[in-house]
Motif scaffolding. Sequence first.
Motif, PDB file in Angstrom:
ATOM      1  N   SER A 177       0.811  -1.230   0.000  1.00  0.00           N
ATOM      2  CA  SER A 177       0.000   0.000   0.000  1.00  0.00           C
ATOM      3  C   SER A 177       0.839   1.272   0.000  1.00  0.00           C
ATOM      4  CB  SER A 177      -0.969   0.021   1.208  1.00  0.00           C
ATOM      5  OG  SER A 177      -1.882  -1.044   1.132  1.00  0.00           O
ATOM      6  N   LEU A 178       2.124   1.172  -0.347  1.00  0.00           N
ATOM      7  CA  LEU A 178       2.981   2.353  -0.417  1.00  0.00           C
ATOM      8  C   LEU A 178       2.592   3.267  -1.582  1.00  0.00           C
ATOM      9  CD1 LEU A 178       6.478   0.784   0.403  1.00  0.00           C
ATOM     10  CD2 LEU A 178       5.105   2.294   1.863  1.00  0.00           C
ATOM     11  N   ASP A 179       1.881   2.722  -2.567  1.00  0.00           N
ATOM     12  CA  ASP A 179       1.437   3.567  -3.685  1.00  0.00           C
ATOM     13  C   ASP A 179       0.418   4.613  -3.240  1.00  0.00           C
ATOM     14  OD1 ASP A 179      -0.364   1.413  -3.211  1.00  0.00           O
ATOM     15  OD2 ASP A 179      -1.307   1.770  -5.151  1.00  0.00           O
ATOM     16  N   GLU A 180      -0.188   4.407  -2.057  1.00  0.00           N
ATOM     17  CA  GLU A 180      -1.239   5.309  -1.578  1.00  0.00           C
ATOM     18  C   GLU A 180      -0.689   6.523  -0.817  1.00  0.00           C
ATOM     19  OE1 GLU A 180      -4.364   4.597  -2.260  1.00  0.00           O
ATOM     20  OE2 GLU A 180      -4.405   2.440  -2.670  1.00  0.00           O
ATOM     21  N   ILE A 181       0.565   6.495  -0.384  1.00  0.00           N
ATOM     22  CA  ILE A 181       1.030   7.542   0.542  1.00  0.00           C
ATOM     23  C   ILE A 181       1.017   8.963  -0.046  1.00  0.00           C
ATOM     24  CG2 ILE A 181       2.311   5.990   2.051  1.00  0.00           C
ATOM     25  CD1 ILE A 181       4.871   6.800   0.680  1.00  0.00           C
ATOM     26  N   PRO A 182       1.105   9.180  -1.387  1.00  0.00           N
ATOM     27  CA  PRO A 182       0.953  10.552  -1.884  1.00  0.00           C
ATOM     28  C   PRO A 182      -0.410  11.176  -1.570  1.00  0.00           C
ATOM     29  CG  PRO A 182       2.028   9.199  -3.549  1.00  0.00           C
ATOM     30  CD  PRO A 182       1.547   8.276  -2.471  1.00  0.00           C
ATOM     31  N   GLN A 183      -1.368  10.335  -1.223  1.00  0.00           N
ATOM     32  CA  GLN A 183      -2.687  10.871  -0.867  1.00  0.00           C
ATOM     33  C   GLN A 183      -2.658  11.647   0.450  1.00  0.00           C
ATOM     34  OE1 GLN A 183      -5.701   7.689  -1.203  1.00  0.00           O
ATOM     35  NE2 GLN A 183      -4.487   6.885  -2.902  1.00  0.00           N
ATOM     36  N   LEU A 184      -1.543  11.566   1.173  1.00  0.00           N
ATOM     37  CA  LEU A 184      -1.391  12.414   2.363  1.00  0.00           C
ATOM     38  C   LEU A 184      -1.467  13.893   1.981  1.00  0.00           C
ATOM     39  CD1 LEU A 184       1.479  10.520   4.245  1.00  0.00           C
ATOM     40  CD2 LEU A 184      -0.936  10.661   4.933  1.00  0.00           C
ATOM     41  N   PHE A 185      -1.021  14.225   0.758  1.00  0.00           N
ATOM     42  CA  PHE A 185      -1.145  15.607   0.282  1.00  0.00           C
ATOM     43  C   PHE A 185      -2.614  15.967   0.053  1.00  0.00           C
ATOM     44  CE2 PHE A 185       3.268  14.628  -0.838  1.00  0.00           C
ATOM     45  CZ  PHE A 185       3.923  15.761  -0.355  1.00  0.00           C
ATOM     46  N   ASN A 186      -3.408  15.020  -0.459  1.00  0.00           N
ATOM     47  CA  ASN A 186      -4.847  15.258  -0.616  1.00  0.00           C
ATOM     48  C   ASN A 186      -5.524  15.495   0.733  1.00  0.00           C
ATOM     49  OD1 ASN A 186      -4.532  12.898  -3.131  1.00  0.00           O
ATOM     50  ND2 ASN A 186      -5.414  14.891  -3.589  1.00  0.00           N
ATOM     51  N   VAL A 187      -5.059  14.750   1.747  1.00  0.00           N
ATOM     52  CA  VAL A 187      -5.613  14.921   3.096  1.00  0.00           C
ATOM     53  C   VAL A 187      -5.250  16.292   3.640  1.00  0.00           C
ATOM     54  CG1 VAL A 187      -5.568  14.077   5.473  1.00  0.00           C
ATOM     55  CG2 VAL A 187      -5.603  12.441   3.572  1.00  0.00           C
ATOM     56  N   LEU A 188      -3.987  16.685   3.490  1.00  0.00           N
ATOM     57  CA  LEU A 188      -3.535  17.976   3.992  1.00  0.00           C
ATOM     58  C   LEU A 188      -4.286  19.126   3.318  1.00  0.00           C
ATOM     59  CD1 LEU A 188      -1.433  19.037   6.020  1.00  0.00           C
ATOM     60  CD2 LEU A 188       0.166  19.269   4.103  1.00  0.00           C
TER      61      LEU A 188
END
Length: 586
Positions: free
Chosen positions: A490-501
């Motif tokens: 699930s490391l492909d999902e971590i850029p979504q932290l920018f969407n959360v921010l």
Amino acid sequence: MKVLSTKICVKKAVILTGEEEIKLAPLTNYCLPWMFPILSKPLMEYTVGCLKEKGIEEVIITLKENTEIPDYFKDKISGINIRFYKKERPRGTAGTLKDLEKFLDQKPFLVIHGNFFAGNLNLEGLINFHKETGSIITVGVHKENGKNGHIIDNISINKNGMVKSFHSIHSSVDRRSPWKPSGIYLMNPTVFKFIDPKNYMDIKEQLIPALQDKGFNISAYETKGFYSSINNMNDYVNVHRELLFNGFSSYLENKEEIAQRVWAGKDVKISPNAYLLGPILLDDGCRIEDGAQIIGPAVIGKKCHISEGAVIRECILWDGASISNYSHAEYSIIGETSYIPDNSIIKNMIVLNGLRVGDANLIPSDFNIKSVSSSSENSPIGTRSHKLYHISKRVLDISLSAIGIVLLLPLFLFIAISIKIDSPGPLFYKQKRCGKGGKPFRMFKFRTMVENAEELQSELRPKNEVDGPLFKILNDPRVTKLGKFLRETSLDEIPQLFNVLRGEMSLVGPRPLIMDEMKFSQTWRDTRLKVKPGITGLWQIQGRSLAPFHDWIRYDTFYVKNQSFLLDLKILFKTIKVVLKKSGAY
């Protein structure tokens, strides 16, 4: 186009319930939508009564799993055979019909949505039109004038009266077609050959297009008479207004007109100093005290109590509701046995007993209902616990996403370099997804597939291994070597932290999808779009790709209706465990 035999005799009907719940929430959390009182009688009683008058001999009412059969129908309606079918899991509108194939005896049958108020529907016209066209399905439609604030369905019809296409849209999208499905179909049994016997299948979005691809006629008939598809609070209120204002006296049986357009049931007690301006229905056992004012259109349910000096203006009170001294209620729906304390002001609200935080997610976006209130608190739940929850949730999102971005920055750089070495193409996969309320945003993921993956998907479509809207293959040839590892961890999902921010997503919520992927179930779509999408959620921790579509519907619906800070924390902690085990990821 294929034309079927013109011999037709319709004696059976299926009433599909359970699909319309979110449209009428949060009232549906406390009363089955097909048991909603219309002039103090259940909606379903009107529908079954109309079918009985039109010669239908048997009706089967489909129920969601864990739904109890109300005692009301055991002895209320005679002269028609009523059966109940309880679904074990969500099957979709078409899938449910397949389960009933034996009951329908290979003869044409009616299909009616559970939120359909039949009134004095001209059923004969629909049947004759179906016979003349020789269609496999005839869809009842009506023309809507003016702009609807919350469009649910559109339908395109050609000059010959044949259905071209359905558009099951969210309010954030507008196709501007004046034609809307009325909530009633007439079908020939040939349709069963084209319904999947195991998986989820919808009538409008899957069955009808499949039949059209095979060359069958799908016709549209403009339904006549007084009826309504109750899709929202506006429709629910307008049915009452129509019945009260336009003199449908047949719906007021056993009620006495005690003043101009004021009808009363048995044992109603009205103070001579009360003021009543019709149209008003006062059901059995109501008490109206000194100085109380009721301004119609208004419906006061059984054993309601309107205390001294209270003012009721254009409201619907369900059975047992109490309005205390000098309280004002305007343009509101007061739930069963709800209590409004002294000197309260209730306007544009739904008042119910025992509200939960998640109920505020379900505030209708149409009509002029602006909030839901607990009768014990007498204040909009959306202004207290719900807002507090959202503040704490946003604080958690900002804190953890910001910390995660800083701590994972070396890992970001390492993955970025590895992707560039592994295969040609962009670093990120960016796609427009639907946020809260259907608002589009661009979601980020690390690219895990070859550059032309979307073009190859149409060729691989027959190999799809999951039901529902997603496309998944265990050994997808489009996935790169590094991409397989990123997906499993699930490391492909971590850029979504920018969407959360940025506030477009939350750490916890339903999986973000494109609008087209949500068309199979309007109820599921409209439920999940009430909240922000999330990086993780109940579906993700309960099997992800291994979970069937009907479970996905269950998980998303449960989360929206039961949202809480504690539930979010539980999901976050369980996500860590699921990711480490690589459960259901491919």
